[in-house]
Design an enzyme around this catalytic site. Structure first.
Site, PDB file in Angstrom:
ATOM      1  CE  LYS A  73       8.698   2.222   2.601  1.00 42.45           C
ATOM      2  NZ  LYS A  73       8.952   0.656   2.795  1.00 42.45           N
ATOM      3  CE  LYS A 127       1.868  -0.466  -3.074  1.00 41.60           C
ATOM      4  NZ  LYS A 127       2.489  -1.370  -3.658  1.00 41.60           N
ATOM      5  CE  LYS A 133       4.964  -3.186   4.815  1.00 39.53           C
ATOM      6  NZ  LYS A 133       5.201  -3.962   3.282  1.00 39.53           N
TER       7      LYS A 133
END
Ligand code: TYM
Length: 333
Positions: free
Chosen positions: A198, A201, A114
């Site tokens: 993956k 969102k 991230k």
């Protein structure tokens, strides 16, 4: 004996099929067992580890509650609340950050993903995020934590923190060391555009995921456009080893139909992809559209959603405050 279940979902919008199959579907199943005590948390403190527009955040909190209820969690039987409303979470996170070791956090792969290349610019919250997650879980003496595969490492850290706290203060069993509940198969749903990424969102392409608020036409279109490969449908799981996209789509079909991968492979072996995709769209539509319709209905009943959070917050606060008081005593405050 029944289980004490705790899990959380970030209110960052675009809840998708990965969230549903990896986590929420399991929440519903566990919450339908009368022996279990279930707590589901809308983790708004986790959400702000990256900037959130306040208006969007407020809407996304409502949408997450609506998704829980629309998916089948009964707010009368389970506690549903948002993290920021129970201040013990922030407090316990600080205390546990004095237990957790830098070396443990440095290993967290999700932070690395991230934060990307420019770690210097990531918030401190994004780095210490798994400690807050441990606080969430440990405050409620949770015995089992249902999550998707991507949260496994965070749960291991939570277990380490619980054990270190118990050891440091010579307490046997003050913090329960929780067990992860991760499904054996289909615990990581991948992007419809890239079978190695993956479903997420934050993917900039909406075509990469099925949102839980998608309409029938959108679902059909996304599955039509989902990446596959030129080979025929497989006739054994071994054939799927390097066919990540095909494996993912067959996994989604299996998970939604409660089939094993082998059973799905047998059903479609020798057929062509277009036929499989039609059937896949159908099972997704059958499952997701009723949820999507219900979410929209609930979003018009903001008062009801607020009542759920208020009631959940009272119940959660009662449990968490008791635990924090005991923590104060142990620490010598
Ligand atoms: P979050 O909000 O990213 O995701 C919510 C749940 O959905 C699962 N999930 C997936 N499962 C399968 N395939 C995917 N592509 C996929 N994407 C997401 C996640 O594993 C998760 O179970 N840190 C957590 C929230 C959290 C929490 C907690 C969870 C905070 N405190 C305490 C358990 C206990 C998170 O960011 O989930």
């Amino acid at each position: 004996m029944g289980k004490k279940i705790f899990s959380g979902v970030q209110p960052t919008g675009n809840l998708h099929l990965g969230n549903y199959l990896g986590a929420i579907k399991n929440f519903v199943k566990l919450s339908n067992d009368k022996n279990n005590q279930c707590i589901f948390c809308v983790v708004d403190l986790h959400a702000i580890t990256v900037f959130q527009d306040p208006k969007d955040l407020r809407n996304n909190i409502c949408e997450t509650v609506a998704t829980f209820v629309a998916s089948g969690i009964d707010p009368k039987k389970s506690i549903i609340f948002n993290q920021s409303q129970v201040s013990a979470h922030s407090e316990a996170a600080w205390i546990l950050s004095c237990i957790a070791r830098m070396g443990w956090l440095n290993r967290m792969t999700q932070f690395k993903e991230k934060a990307g290349k420019d770690k210097e610019k990531a918030s401190i919250g994004l780095y210490s995020y798994p400690v807050l997650m441990a606080a969430d879980i440990l405050l409620y003496d949770s015995t089992h934590v249902p999550v998707g595969d991507d949260q496994k490492q965070h749960l291991e850290l939570c277990r380490d923190i619980a054990q270190k706290f118990n050891n440091d203060f010579h307490l046997n069993d003050f913090f329960k060391v929780p067990e992860p509940l991760i499904q054996n198969q289909f615990s990581r749903i991948m992007s419809l555009k890239d079978g190695l990424k993956k479903m997420s969102k934050s993917d900039s392409s909406d075509l990469s995921r099925i949102n839980l608020t998608d309409k029938k036409d959108e679902i059909i279109n996304k599955i039509k456009k989902a990446k596959t490969d030129p080979m025929p449908m497989p006739s054994s799981p071994e054939e799927l080893e390097k066919r990540h996209e095909a494996k993912n789509l067959l996994g989604i079909y299996s998970s939604l139909s409660d089939y094993t991968l082998e059973k799905t492979i047998n059903e479609f072996s020798g057929k062509n992809f277009s036929e499989f995709k039609e059937k896949l769209s159908q099972v997704i539509v059958d499952k997701i559209v009723p949820i999507s319709v219900e979410i929209k209905k609930l979003l018009d009943e903001k008062k009801y959603l607020d009542e759920i959070l208020l009631d959940g917050c009272k119940k959660a606060n009662e449990i968490a405050t008791k635990k924090i008081k005991k923590i104060h005593e142990i620490l010598g405050f």
